[in-house]
Design an enzyme around this catalytic site. Structure first.
Site, mmCIF file in Angstrom:
data_model
loop_
_atom_site.group_PDB
_atom_site.id
_atom_site.type_symbol
_atom_site.label_atom_id
_atom_site.label_comp_id
_atom_site.label_asym_id
_atom_site.label_seq_id
_atom_site.Cartn_x
_atom_site.Cartn_y
_atom_site.Cartn_z
ATOM 1 C CG ASP A 1 -1.986 -1.054 1.178
ATOM 2 O OD1 ASP A 1 -2.237 -1.583 0.080
ATOM 3 O OD2 ASP A 1 -2.559 -1.359 2.239
ATOM 4 C CE LYS A 2 -1.458 7.463 -0.481
ATOM 5 N NZ LYS A 2 -0.957 8.289 0.663
#
Length: 231
Positions: free
Chosen positions: A136-137
């Protein structure tokens, strides 16, 4: 152009091309299907002639897998992202926080895919971004990117992931398993929640340190649901 050459050993004499490539070299069915649709000089070749996956190979045959160079899908980004390892087949990044792996609506040119494109361009290559795993970011950690379809097929499903997370609070049970189904909160947003009608999500954990009301946990997953650890 990408190319791999395999010499058939005596142990596979008389086998079908597909059996030799799949069982002997770990080539995926998907890659074989893609290659057999290509025209020379690309595709599955023997003596520069196309061969079928049902054809028989003989000991000493040189089976060539050749594909055209593909264009990079991302605009190059000259950002400093640590590289932990690199060879002709793959590159291992230590992805920083606040960087998506792939371009999304709000992040079109500041992703790890853009960094990969810049690194390839500096080496005189234009390769599509093939991450074997994704983060994920807002998660930092290792992301493995394959440089060719063969490496991608060999690595797919063979990367074991383990996470470290800082928790607010100190759980009474210092190790265990969380088995709780997860679903979208609604069809529009990416947010997830625990719900009986969700998809099964299994997370194993072990607390390895505690201090000041916080805990450091080691986590490893059986399933890979979106936002599984956060939920």
């Amino acid at each position: 152009m990408g190319e791999l050459v395999f010499v058939v050993p005596a142990s596979f004499d008389g086998y079908a091309v597909s059996d030799f490539l799949r069982r002997g070299k770990g080539v995926s069915y998907r890659l074989m299907k893609t290659l057999k649709r290509m025209d020379p000089p690309w595709g599955l070749l023997r003596d520069e002639m196309l061969i079928r996956t049902i054809d028989t190979v003989r000991a000493g045959d040189r089976i060539v897998l050749r594909w055209p160079e593909q264009e990079a899908a991302s605009v190059p980004l000259a950002a400093q992202v640590p590289v932990l390892y690199e060879d002709a087949s793959l590159v291992v990044f230590n992805k920083p926080w606040n960087m998506p792996c792939h371009p999304v609506r709000k992040h079109q040119d500041d992703t790890l895919g853009n960094v990969f494109a810049a690194r390839c361009a500096a080496q005189g290559q234009t390769l599509p971004f093939r991450p074997v795993n994704r983060l994920d970011k807002d998660t930092t950690g290792i992301v493995v990117a394959a440089k060719d379809p063969y490496a991608a097929s060999k690595l797919a499903g063979n990367v074991e992931k383990e996470y470290l997370a800082i928790l607010c609070g100190c759980p009474d049970e210092k190790s265990g398993t969380i088995d709780a189904p997860i679903r979208r909160v609604d069809p529009v947003h990416i947010l997830r929640e625990v719900s009986p009608d969700g998809q099964r999500a299994v997370t194993h954990y072990a607390i390895i340190a505690e201090k000041g009301g916080y805990s450091l946990a080691r986590l490893w997953l059986e399933t890979g649901r979106t936002h599984q650890i956060r939920v």
